[in-house]
Each structure stands twice: as structure tokens, then as C-alpha cells.
Write a protein that holds these residues in place. Structure first.
Motif, mmCIF file in Angstrom:
data_model
loop_
_atom_site.group_PDB
_atom_site.id
_atom_site.type_symbol
_atom_site.label_atom_id
_atom_site.label_comp_id
_atom_site.label_asym_id
_atom_site.label_seq_id
_atom_site.Cartn_x
_atom_site.Cartn_y
_atom_site.Cartn_z
ATOM 1 N N GLN A 190 -28.211 -24.084 21.964
ATOM 2 C CA GLN A 190 -27.565 -23.991 23.270
ATOM 3 C C GLN A 190 -27.087 -25.366 23.738
ATOM 4 N N THR A 192 -24.898 -28.971 23.164
ATOM 5 C CA THR A 192 -23.571 -29.306 22.649
ATOM 6 C C THR A 192 -23.619 -30.635 21.923
ATOM 7 N N HIS A 234 -18.374 -22.403 24.121
ATOM 8 C CA HIS A 234 -19.668 -22.163 23.491
ATOM 9 C C HIS A 234 -19.638 -20.886 22.647
#
Length: 364
Positions: A190, A192, A234
Motif C-alpha cells: 500500500q 508508494t 494505485h
């Protein structure tokens, strides 16, 4: 004054090289990144003077002022490549000029001086030849080379430094992954790794520091590696913590995410793409979503997934998990295409197959 490309790397005496029996014990089980050879190369850069004072001498601590810029503003870049011992006794490196070019691209992004490519390669060659007895001889082992550059000027202020140090060290290396599993398991993070306009395409330490928490999270959950998705939506697959990803489909297509400024342009990545085309695969550099990855694995359309990088070479991916689900790719083990591409690449690197691309640089 001689140009940087004409610098001579001066040898310094080593007062206490590693005894042969101690070195032999290390080489019997080298591990990865925990043991180091006797020497290192250092070259200084000073504003107004350029590159100077190139030496090879005993590996040891680097004296730094507490206010050195690298410690406060993270002006630091590095590369990773390997030296191999061939069956005929030759020592060779794989595509060092490509590492030199990428090193300079990283330097530009971090506002650091570029190093002439020929000097980069010569520095590595000098170290390899000095420490050639440290190259492991067992199957799959190599001498891992780490060229890097740091800002050494002592000052507190947000601007490019005026002094830098380029250094090359070496470490005998065995297998990168220690689990021994035929394919790795990866966790969809989750977090980046990189955003558009950032430093994702540069090989700088900050990118790897940012991956440590998600990597630790993945390992705590029983996985070998973490995969990052794009920062904006995402949903699009980018890369693992330190490796590029490929997807092999039943129609003979090999897909990998495109280089868009957020993915490191891997040298192994580029080599695999060239070999895949020679194998008759249709190569596509396109975005690929996590949802599509899951669906293609479930339907059987996706046969294999593998990752690649200098350290791990080519590694099959068998299982993928996130907070909601898990899925298996193919049989969960190494696939035929993955194995063939790895075999071809390794054979070229180790002098066991013709080098039609002139990738291998023999040193001695």
C-alpha cells in the motif's frame, strides 16, 4: 592538467591483505553483501578542479565531517554489477558501459557531477584485477561490484555540494534470495515507491530507504518481496523493491511495465527484452494493472511472472497476495520461458554461449 578520462589510478600499498585461508573460508560460503574484498578505488571531485586524486588502496572507513552534505541532503547514487570467472580462466564483466551511462543519469537527477564513462569502467576494472582472487568459483556465484558517489562538502544549506567522492568496493556474492524456494512470493504494498517527477528512475539510496518498511511488512507476512503500484491511481504495476517485472502470456507475449520516469531502467531488464525478441516472443512495454494481473492468472491466460535485476538475475514469481486475496501464477513454480531466458542470459554472462550483442567485457 589531464582530463578526467586520462586520469591514472595510482596503486597504494596494502599493509595487511586478508590471509589466503581466511579468504578461502569466506569464498566457500560468501552469502550476499556481507563480506568485502581487500581494496577500494577512490576518486575526488572538487568544484573548479574536476576529477582528481584517483587511487586504489586498502578498503577502509571513509573520513567524513559531521556536516558532510550526504548526511543531511542525501546526495548519493550507486550502481551494481558483477564480475565473473569464465571456464577458460578469463575474468569478465557484463555491460559495464550501460552501468556507467545510468550512473551519469542518476548523477544529473541528483545535481551531482558526471563521471566519464571510460573512467567509471577503468575504476571497476582496476579493482577487479586487484582483487581477482576474491571471485568465487562455485556455480552461480560472482564478485558483486558497488560503485557509488557521495557529496562530501561540509556545509548546512540546501544546494548542490562542491566536493564529491566516487568509490568502488567489491563483495563476493552467492545466492541473493535465501529462502531456497523455486519461486518467490510477493506482497502488494500500500506504500508508494516513486511518483511522476520524482527520483524513481535514479539509482539513489533514498529510493531504497523508502522501500524498507514495506519490504519488512512483506517479510513479516511470510513473503520474499514487495511489489509497488503507481502513485497516482494505485492500480498499475511498477516494480519490486529492487527488480523489474515481466509477464508471459499463452499467446507468446512478454509484457513489462514501460519506463516512464518512475521505474528504474534496469540493465538486466533491457537484456531480457533483447533475448525475448530473439526467442520469438512478442515484446510489449505497456501498463498492466493489479486487477488484470489477478484476472489473467485466474483464467490461465497468464502463464508466468518473473522479476530480474543484477543481484538476483532472473527470479520466478509464484504467488501474489494483498490485504484481500492471494493468487497463484501458473503452477506456482518456475515457468518454461522464465527458465529459458535466465539460462540464455547466464550463459552469455559466464562465457558459455556466443555474445552476439558484445555485452561481455573481458578484463584478463
Amino acid at each position: 592538467m589531464a582530463s578526467a578520462a586520462e586520469l591514472t589510478i595510482t596503486p597504494l600499498p596494502h599493509p595487511a591483505p586478508t590471509p589466503a585461508d581466511v579468504r578461502a573460508a569466506v569464498l566457500a560460503n560468501p552469502g550476499f553483501g556481507t563480506n568485502f574484498t581487500d581494496h577500494m578505488v577512490t576518486i575526488e571531485w572538487t568544484e573548479g578542479k574536476g576529477w582528481h586524486d584517483a587511487v586504489i588502496g586498502p578498503r577502509g572507513p571513509i573520513p567524513l565531517d559531521p556536516a558532510a552534505s550526504v548526511l543531511h541532503y542525501a546526495q548519493e547514487i550507486f550502481e551494481g554489477l558483477k564480475a565473473y570467472s569464465h571456464a577458460d580462466g578469463a575474468i569478465a564483466m557484463f555491460r559495464p558501459e550501460a552501468n556507467a551511462a545510468r550512473f551519469n543519469e542518476s548523477a544529473k537527477r541528483l545535481a551531482m557531477p558526471t563521471l566519464p564513462e571510460e573512467l567509471f569502467v577503468e575504476a571497476i576494472k582496476t579493482l577487479v584485477l586487484a582483487d581477482r582472487d576474491w571471485i568465487p568459483q562455485q556455480d552461480g556465484a560472482s564478485l558483486y561490484l558497488r560503485p557509488f558517489m557521495i557529496a562530501t562538502e561540509a556545509f548546512l544549506g540546501v544546494r548542490p555540494a562542491k566536493n564529491y567522492k566516487f568509490i568502488v568496493i567489491a563483495s563476493p556474492a552467492g545466492n541473493y534470495f535465501k529462502s531456497g524456494a523455486p519461486a518467490v512470493s510477493i506482497w502488494v504494498s500500500q506504500y508508494t515507491r516513486a511518483a511522476p517527477g520524482g527520483t524513481g528512475a535514479a539509482k539513489c539510496g533514498g529510493n531504497y530507504a523508502a522501500s524498507l518498511v514495506p519490504q519488512a511488512e512483506a517479510m513479516a507476512l511470510g513473503h520474499d518481496q514487495v511489489v509497488f503500484l503507481d502513485a497516482a491511481e494505485h492500480k498499475w504495476i511498477e516494480e519490486l523493491g529492487g527488480m523489474n517485472l515481466y509477464f508471459v502470456f499463452e499467446d507468446g507475449t512478454l509484457l513489462t511495465p514501460p519506463l516512464s520516469g518512475t521505474i528504474l531502467p534496469g540493465i538486466t531488464r533491457d537484456s531480457i527484452l533483447a533475448l525475448a525478441r530473439e526467442e520469438g516472443l512478442t515484446v510489449r512495454e505497456e501498463r498492466y494493472s493489479i486487477d488484470q494481473w489477478r484476472a489473467d492468472a485466474a483464467s490461465g491466460k497468464l502463464l508466468e511472472t518473473f522479476a530480474c535485476g543484477t543481484a538476483a538475475v532472473v527470479t520466478p514469481v509464484g504467488k501474489v497476495s494483498d490485504t484481500d486475496s492471494s493468487f497463484t501464477i501458473g503452477t506456482g513454480g518456475p515457468g518454461q520461458t522464465t527458465g529459458k531466458l535466465k539460462e540464455r542470459l547466464v550463459a552469455i554472462q559466464r562465457g558459455q554461449a556466443p555474445d552476439t550483442h558484445s555485452w561481455v567485457k573481458k578484463l584478463a
